[in-house]
Every structure is written in C-alpha cells, then in structure tokens.
Design an enzyme around this catalytic site. Structure first.
Site, PDB file in Angstrom:
ATOM      1  N   ASP A   8      39.652  35.871  37.187  1.00  0.00           N
ATOM      2  CA  ASP A   8      39.146  37.025  37.928  1.00  0.00           C
ATOM      3  C   ASP A   8      37.748  36.723  38.459  1.00  0.00           C
ATOM      4  O   ASP A   8      36.890  36.220  37.713  1.00  0.00           O
ATOM      5  CB  ASP A   8      39.114  38.235  36.986  1.00  0.00           C
ATOM      6  CG  ASP A   8      38.668  39.530  37.656  1.00  0.00           C
ATOM      7  OD1 ASP A   8      38.403  39.524  38.868  1.00  0.00           O
ATOM      8  OD2 ASP A   8      38.599  40.549  36.930  1.00  0.00           O
TER       9      ASP A   8
ATOM     10  N   SER B 114      38.375  47.950  37.274  1.00  0.00           N
ATOM     11  CA  SER B 114      37.590  47.529  38.434  1.00  0.00           C
ATOM     12  C   SER B 114      36.498  48.556  38.734  1.00  0.00           C
ATOM     13  O   SER B 114      35.670  48.847  37.881  1.00  0.00           O
ATOM     14  CB  SER B 114      38.525  47.299  39.629  1.00  0.00           C
ATOM     15  OG  SER B 114      37.884  46.544  40.631  1.00  0.00           O
TER      16      SER B 114
ATOM     17  N   HIS C 261      42.457  39.071  38.900  1.00  0.00           N
ATOM     18  CA  HIS C 261      41.988  40.451  38.842  1.00  0.00           C
ATOM     19  C   HIS C 261      43.153  41.433  38.956  1.00  0.00           C
ATOM     20  O   HIS C 261      43.969  41.354  39.879  1.00  0.00           O
ATOM     21  CB  HIS C 261      41.003  40.679  39.990  1.00  0.00           C
ATOM     22  CG  HIS C 261      40.312  41.994  39.970  1.00  0.00           C
ATOM     23  ND1 HIS C 261      39.498  42.401  38.938  1.00  0.00           N
ATOM     24  CD2 HIS C 261      40.303  43.022  40.878  1.00  0.00           C
ATOM     25  CE1 HIS C 261      39.010  43.595  39.200  1.00  0.00           C
ATOM     26  NE2 HIS C 261      39.486  44.001  40.355  1.00  0.00           N
TER      27      HIS C 261
END
Length: 302
Positions: A244, A163, A276
């Site tokens: 995601d 991320s 995600h």
C-alpha cells in the site's frame, strides 16, 4: 461536469478542476445499491436521515438476533474514497460493512457524508461528528431509530474507517477525548489503511479540498502528539497492507500514537503482498476474509 473552458487549473489523483470552476471526477458517478435483507448472513439493513440541512444520511446494519432482548456492540464506520468519491451505499462498502456486522455480531452504521471538492473540507468531518452525536442522542433508548434503541449497547461503541475514513476517525476520537460524548462510551477504534498524506499528490489534493488548512502540519493531516494523547478510546487497531502506498504513513501513525503519552493500547497488523483496500476489491479471498475476522475479533475481545 459541463465545463465551457477546457483549460485545466488543477489535476489530482481523483479529479481535475477546470479554470471555470467545473470539476471532473474520474470515478463518478458512484453506483449505489438499496438496503436489503441478506438471507445468507441474516443481516438486515436500512437507510436513515441524520440531517436534512446539511443533507446527511446513513445505512444501519442489524445482524441476525438469537435473542430479541440482547444488546450488541455498535460500530460507527466511515467509508474511504479520498474524501471525494465513493459511498456507504456502493457495491464495495455495503457488503463490506454487512460482513463485519455478521462476523462480529454487531450493529453497524455507516455515514453518507458530503464529498469534496463540491463540499470543501471540513464538511466530511462535521457530517461524521453530527452523525456520531445523532447516535449518542439515543442513549436514553428513546431516540428516532428503533434498532439502536432496542439492540445497541452504547457502552460498547467502536469507531472505524478505511483510508480517508480512517483519517476522519482519528479526528472524531480526538473530539470525543477532548469534549466527550454524553451517554456513549467509545471503547475501541479500527483504522484500515488510514490516510495521513505523505505523497506530494495526496498532500496537494487534501490542501486543495481544505482551503482553511494549517498547511502540511495541519493536525487533521498530520496528527500531533497532544491530540493523539487524548484520543477518546481505550484501544486502537491499525491495519496495514505491505504494498500500500499509505503503508509508511499508517505505520508512522502507529509509532506516533505509542509515543504520544496516550494511556490506551495500540496494535498493528500487516497483510503481506497486498495493495491499498485489497479487501474491498477482492472480498472473498483468504486474506480479505482474515481482515474481516481481525476486525471482528478486535470488537469482541474482552
């Protein structure tokens, strides 16, 4: 948070800011667990201080050694959390990085960088760069950490993150390719569900946390071809998840890197029907274990 003024000035996905400047984070405080020796995997962990001013720390993971003299690949990992929450010491990240260290038989270090908006961006980038330089300073085998001195092969360094940590990884790789990192050879990079903006709320939050930005075309948010072309590694693995919200920008990063003129190779692996960072929240599922194996295999491929 202790706001005397309940009128909200800004509200984002992970926090809100009141008109008197107080910040309320929605996922706070982050639970932290101490380092430990894991009797199942044999991985040991400990915490180190990178810098006291600014305050930067890290957790190092050492896998079980079959040969005390062996040199192991070295993974420099950067946790996610929207630049504003989470910790390398949390119950999500500690077992995740330990699992990679065990599966890949690699030493790993994960940085506890300063979080926004209390510490505005670029603090997180600078902290991670300082930590990477701290690692490089031990290339002569006489640095402050005995695990790195004795067991790390700093000719086989891997940079990775998920991320927001994937985003920071890209900026570090650009710096390595631009100015170098004495004593260290960064060979590969792993980006898990990387953040490069894309949604209006994500973009606005990043721009707020980084007041000295270049707008939505800031190269840290939207990497440009000239920076991608000089990434300081030989191979990149991009991991995506089908459901995601960052899948599209992660895929776009892969395409941009391929077209940038960079001389390395990039590959992409997508996990179907997952969200995600699914592997952090359900680490024992078949797909999460497969992700760990993908990362570990990438580290150990010839």
């Amino acid at each position: 948070m202790d706001s005397a003024n309940l009128e909200v000035a800004h509200e984002f996905q992970f926090f809100r800011v009141y008109k008197d400047g107080c910040v309320e984070k929605f996922f706070w405080p982050t639970q932290k667990i101490p380092p430990s020796d894991d009797f199942i995997t044999g991985v040991q962990s400990k915490d180190v201080i990178i810098s006291s001013e600014p305050e930067i720390s890290a957790r190092i993971f050492l896998p079980r050694l079959s040969d005390p003299s062996q040199r192991l690949p070295f993974l420099f990992y950067i946790h996610g959390g929207g630049f504003s929450f989470e910790s390398t010491f949390s119950p999500l990240y500690h077992p995740h990085i330990r699992a990679i260290a065990a599966e890949a038989n690699a030493i790993a270090i994960s940085v506890e960088y300063r979080l926004a908006p209390e510490h505005l961006i670029p603090a997180c980038y600078e902290d991670c760069w300082e930590a990477l330089q701290w690692v490089a300073s031990q290339a002569n085998g006489k640095g402050p950490d005995p695990w790195i001195n004795k067991h790390a092969d700093l000719d086989r360094v891997f940079i990775g993150g998920d991320s927001g940590g994937g985003n920071i990884s890209n900026t570090l790789l650009t710096r390595v390719g631009s100015i170098g990192l004495l004593g260290v050879r960064v060979v590969r990079a792993v980006m898990i569900h990387p953040f490069f903006g894309g949604r209006e709320d994500d973009d606005e939050m990043w721009l707020y946390m980084c007041p000295g930005n270049g707008g939505l075309e800031d190269p840290r948010l939207r990497p440009v071809a000239r920076d991608l072309a000089r990434l300081g590694c030989e191979r990149v693995l991009v991991l995506l998840a089908e459901n995601d919200h960052l899948r599209e920008v992660g895929g776009d990063y892969y395409k941009r890197l391929k077209k940038s003129g960079w001389k390395g190779t990039v590959e992409i692996v997508e996990t179907t029907r997952e969200e995600h960072l699914f592997h952090l929240f359900s680490p024992t599922t078949e797909k999460a274990l497969a992700l760990i194996k993908n990362v570990s295999s990438f580290i150990n491929q010839d």
